[in-house]
Design a protein around this motif. Sequence first.
Motif, PDB file in Angstrom:
ATOM      1  N   THR A   1     -19.860  61.057 -55.514  1.00 30.56           N
ATOM      2  CA  THR A   1     -18.838  61.596 -54.611  1.00 30.56           C
ATOM      3  C   THR A   1     -18.638  60.724 -53.378  1.00 30.56           C
ATOM      4  OG1 THR A   1     -20.375  62.925 -53.258  1.00 30.56           O
ATOM      5  CG2 THR A   1     -19.570  63.910 -55.308  1.00 30.56           C
ATOM      6  N   LEU A   2     -19.439  59.677 -53.231  1.00 27.43           N
ATOM      7  CA  LEU A   2     -19.425  58.891 -51.998  1.00 27.43           C
ATOM      8  C   LEU A   2     -18.503  57.678 -52.100  1.00 27.43           C
ATOM      9  CD1 LEU A   2     -23.249  58.986 -51.227  1.00 27.43           C
ATOM     10  CD2 LEU A   2     -21.433  60.342 -50.160  1.00 27.43           C
ATOM     11  N   PRO A   3     -17.777  57.382 -51.015  1.00 28.79           N
ATOM     12  CA  PRO A   3     -16.859  56.239 -51.040  1.00 28.79           C
ATOM     13  C   PRO A   3     -17.572  54.904 -51.200  1.00 28.79           C
ATOM     14  CG  PRO A   3     -17.044  57.157 -48.814  1.00 28.79           C
ATOM     15  CD  PRO A   3     -17.715  58.124 -49.738  1.00 28.79           C
ATOM     16  N   GLY A   4     -18.828  54.816 -50.747  1.00 30.99           N
ATOM     17  CA  GLY A   4     -19.552  53.551 -50.831  1.00 30.99           C
ATOM     18  C   GLY A   4     -20.333  53.369 -52.111  1.00 30.99           C
ATOM     19  N   HIS A   5     -20.178  54.309 -53.044  1.00 29.61           N
ATOM     20  CA  HIS A   5     -20.918  54.199 -54.301  1.00 29.61           C
ATOM     21  C   HIS A   5     -20.223  53.213 -55.219  1.00 29.61           C
ATOM     22  CE1 HIS A   5     -21.926  55.596 -58.486  1.00 29.61           C
ATOM     23  NE2 HIS A   5     -23.123  55.431 -57.970  1.00 29.61           N
ATOM     24  N   HIS A   6     -21.012  52.302 -55.759  1.00 31.75           N
ATOM     25  CA  HIS A   6     -20.452  51.324 -56.690  1.00 31.75           C
ATOM     26  C   HIS A   6     -21.315  51.290 -57.936  1.00 31.75           C
ATOM     27  CE1 HIS A   6     -18.623  47.703 -58.312  1.00 31.75           C
ATOM     28  NE2 HIS A   6     -19.834  47.220 -58.489  1.00 31.75           N
ATOM     29  N   ASN A   7     -20.682  51.480 -59.069  1.00 32.16           N
ATOM     30  CA  ASN A   7     -21.407  51.400 -60.331  1.00 32.16           C
ATOM     31  C   ASN A   7     -21.081  50.069 -60.997  1.00 32.16           C
ATOM     32  OD1 ASN A   7     -22.910  52.306 -62.670  1.00 32.16           O
ATOM     33  ND2 ASN A   7     -20.913  52.400 -63.669  1.00 32.16           N
ATOM     34  N   PRO A   8     -22.052  49.172 -61.052  1.00 36.45           N
ATOM     35  CA  PRO A   8     -21.777  47.835 -61.571  1.00 36.45           C
ATOM     36  C   PRO A   8     -21.756  47.742 -63.091  1.00 36.45           C
ATOM     37  CG  PRO A   8     -24.062  47.998 -60.902  1.00 36.45           C
ATOM     38  CD  PRO A   8     -23.421  49.318 -60.551  1.00 36.45           C
ATOM     39  N   CYS A   9     -22.104  48.812 -63.776  1.00 32.56           N
ATOM     40  CA  CYS A   9     -22.167  48.754 -65.237  1.00 32.56           C
ATOM     41  C   CYS A   9     -20.773  48.844 -65.852  1.00 32.56           C
ATOM     42  CB  CYS A   9     -23.047  49.876 -65.773  1.00 32.56           C
ATOM     43  SG  CYS A   9     -24.775  49.697 -65.273  1.00 32.56           S
ATOM     44  N   PRO A  10     -20.565  48.188 -66.971  1.00 33.52           N
ATOM     45  CA  PRO A  10     -19.243  48.216 -67.609  1.00 33.52           C
ATOM     46  C   PRO A  10     -18.844  49.615 -68.060  1.00 33.52           C
ATOM     47  CG  PRO A  10     -20.885  47.203 -69.046  1.00 33.52           C
ATOM     48  CD  PRO A  10     -21.522  47.344 -67.699  1.00 33.52           C
ATOM     49  N   ASP A  11     -19.820  50.390 -68.467  1.00 39.33           N
ATOM     50  CA  ASP A  11     -19.569  51.771 -68.875  1.00 39.33           C
ATOM     51  C   ASP A  11     -20.610  52.650 -68.214  1.00 39.33           C
ATOM     52  OD1 ASP A  11     -17.417  51.348 -70.833  1.00 39.33           O
ATOM     53  OD2 ASP A  11     -18.979  50.276 -71.946  1.00 39.33           O
ATOM     54  N   ARG A  12     -20.146  53.526 -67.322  1.00 43.66           N
ATOM     55  CA  ARG A  12     -21.093  54.413 -66.646  1.00 43.66           C
ATOM     56  C   ARG A  12     -21.355  55.598 -67.568  1.00 43.66           C
ATOM     57  NH1 ARG A  12     -22.138  58.592 -63.274  1.00 43.66           N
ATOM     58  NH2 ARG A  12     -23.492  58.161 -61.504  1.00 43.66           N
ATOM     59  N   ASP A  13     -22.317  55.413 -68.430  1.00 41.23           N
ATOM     60  CA  ASP A  13     -22.589  56.455 -69.406  1.00 41.23           C
ATOM     61  C   ASP A  13     -24.085  56.733 -69.460  1.00 41.23           C
ATOM     62  OD1 ASP A  13     -23.708  54.317 -70.775  1.00 41.23           O
ATOM     63  OD2 ASP A  13     -21.980  54.055 -72.093  1.00 41.23           O
ATOM     64  N   GLY A  14     -24.474  57.529 -70.421  1.00 47.23           N
ATOM     65  CA  GLY A  14     -25.870  57.924 -70.515  1.00 47.23           C
ATOM     66  C   GLY A  14     -26.812  56.830 -70.935  1.00 47.23           C
ATOM     67  N   SER A  15     -26.283  55.662 -71.299  1.00 46.68           N
ATOM     68  CA  SER A  15     -27.157  54.576 -71.751  1.00 46.68           C
ATOM     69  C   SER A  15     -27.675  53.713 -70.607  1.00 46.68           C
ATOM     70  CB  SER A  15     -26.419  53.690 -72.763  1.00 46.68           C
ATOM     71  OG  SER A  15     -25.342  53.011 -72.139  1.00 46.68           O
ATOM     72  N   CYS A  16     -27.233  53.974 -69.376  1.00 44.12           N
ATOM     73  CA  CYS A  16     -27.725  53.208 -68.228  1.00 44.12           C
ATOM     74  C   CYS A  16     -29.230  53.413 -68.053  1.00 44.12           C
ATOM     75  CB  CYS A  16     -27.026  53.649 -66.946  1.00 44.12           C
ATOM     76  SG  CYS A  16     -25.334  53.069 -66.756  1.00 44.12           S
ATOM     77  N   CYS A  17     -29.892  52.411 -67.497  1.00 43.44           N
ATOM     78  CA  CYS A  17     -31.305  52.526 -67.150  1.00 43.44           C
ATOM     79  C   CYS A  17     -31.456  53.627 -66.103  1.00 43.44           C
ATOM     80  CB  CYS A  17     -31.807  51.197 -66.599  1.00 43.44           C
ATOM     81  SG  CYS A  17     -33.414  51.279 -65.780  1.00 43.44           S
ATOM     82  N   ALA A  18     -32.312  54.598 -66.371  1.00 41.00           N
ATOM     83  CA  ALA A  18     -32.472  55.737 -65.467  1.00 41.00           C
ATOM     84  C   ALA A  18     -32.957  55.303 -64.087  1.00 41.00           C
ATOM     85  CB  ALA A  18     -33.452  56.741 -66.070  1.00 41.00           C
ATOM     86  N   THR A  19     -33.901  54.382 -64.045  1.00 39.35           N
ATOM     87  CA  THR A  19     -34.453  53.945 -62.759  1.00 39.35           C
ATOM     88  C   THR A  19     -33.417  53.171 -61.956  1.00 39.35           C
ATOM     89  OG1 THR A  19     -36.651  53.855 -63.749  1.00 39.35           O
ATOM     90  CG2 THR A  19     -36.351  52.688 -61.676  1.00 39.35           C
ATOM     91  N   CYS A  20     -32.645  52.331 -62.612  1.00 36.97           N
ATOM     92  CA  CYS A  20     -31.562  51.621 -61.920  1.00 36.97           C
ATOM     93  C   CYS A  20     -30.540  52.607 -61.369  1.00 36.97           C
ATOM     94  CB  CYS A  20     -30.868  50.651 -62.875  1.00 36.97           C
ATOM     95  SG  CYS A  20     -31.805  49.153 -63.252  1.00 36.97           S
ATOM     96  N   ARG A  21     -30.268  53.669 -62.113  1.00 37.40           N
ATOM     97  CA  ARG A  21     -29.292  54.665 -61.664  1.00 37.40           C
ATOM     98  C   ARG A  21     -29.789  55.359 -60.396  1.00 37.40           C
ATOM     99  NH1 ARG A  21     -25.492  58.030 -64.401  1.00 37.40           N
ATOM    100  NH2 ARG A  21     -25.265  56.430 -66.004  1.00 37.40           N
ATOM    101  N   VAL A  22     -31.093  55.651 -60.326  1.00 36.92           N
ATOM    102  CA  VAL A  22     -31.661  56.251 -59.117  1.00 36.92           C
ATOM    103  C   VAL A  22     -31.553  55.274 -57.947  1.00 36.92           C
ATOM    104  CG1 VAL A  22     -33.789  57.067 -58.031  1.00 36.92           C
ATOM    105  CG2 VAL A  22     -33.207  57.820 -60.333  1.00 36.92           C
ATOM    106  N   ALA A  23     -31.824  54.002 -58.206  1.00 37.91           N
ATOM    107  CA  ALA A  23     -31.728  52.995 -57.146  1.00 37.91           C
ATOM    108  C   ALA A  23     -30.302  52.898 -56.608  1.00 37.91           C
ATOM    109  CB  ALA A  23     -32.187  51.640 -57.673  1.00 37.91           C
ATOM    110  N   THR A  24     -29.329  52.888 -57.501  1.00 39.84           N
ATOM    111  CA  THR A  24     -27.928  52.812 -57.091  1.00 39.84           C
ATOM    112  C   THR A  24     -27.537  54.036 -56.265  1.00 39.84           C
ATOM    113  OG1 THR A  24     -27.373  51.549 -59.083  1.00 39.84           O
ATOM    114  CG2 THR A  24     -25.556  52.601 -57.926  1.00 39.84           C
ATOM    115  N   ALA A  25     -27.997  55.199 -56.695  1.00 40.93           N
ATOM    116  CA  ALA A  25     -27.711  56.430 -55.950  1.00 40.93           C
ATOM    117  C   ALA A  25     -28.382  56.404 -54.587  1.00 40.93           C
ATOM    118  CB  ALA A  25     -28.181  57.644 -56.748  1.00 40.93           C
ATOM    119  N   GLY A  26     -29.636  55.948 -54.551  1.00 46.97           N
ATOM    120  CA  GLY A  26     -30.357  55.874 -53.279  1.00 46.97           C
ATOM    121  C   GLY A  26     -29.668  54.966 -52.282  1.00 46.97           C
TER     122      GLY A  26
END
Length: 209
Positions: free
Chosen positions: A71-96
């Motif tokens: 929901t944040l304007p500064g959030h950036h998802n660098p993965c080509p497809d933001r889906d359930g196959s992303c690395c869980a730990t990387c996803r937490v880091a991106t959210a943090g």
Amino acid sequence: MNAALADVTLHQLLGRIVYFHTIFIVPGCQEEPVLAPAEACCNHRADIRQRTAYGLLATTAWNALDEIATTLPGHHNPCPDRDGSCCATCRVATAGAAITDAWLVTEHHAYHRPRPDTATRVVCRTAGAARLAHAFATQHASACPALASLNGAGSPLLPTPDELPLTGELLTLWQDPLSTASRPVVSWLNHCTALDDIHRVLETRRNNR
């Protein structure tokens, strides 16, 4: 420390992030230009096959961070497809990173401070990403190669709780999250209901010095 106590402690700290974000940050969230995008997660950058967001993250309380970040304007998802196959730990880091940046920018605006410069934002984003991701990886035995590049060490650019109470507390608590296991986290912030309340406390303290 037994695993059950560690789990309860981390869940309480995650709940504190969700609660503070809802009552303080959402009403006054400020936008700043998005910083340089990060690399894709381990699973999309290389065929590493880390535990996935769908298989691990979505089943834990940590998923709340991912939901906030989207929901944040500064959030950036660098993965080509933001889906359930992303690395869980990387996803937490991106959210943090996104959450820490949003809190930093919003607090600066709410307390009439100059806008944080790029260096400060980068250091804070990195520290938030590292501290949250390392805690997640430790709890769920899901360390990934990207963790090695995340430095959560202290820096003069990191705000203290006396300067930016919300951002400073978040970074301080997650530097050693299990240190709070023997006692609940209670501070004067628990008695505030808006950023204006926090600002008044800071101004009162400044005027009484």
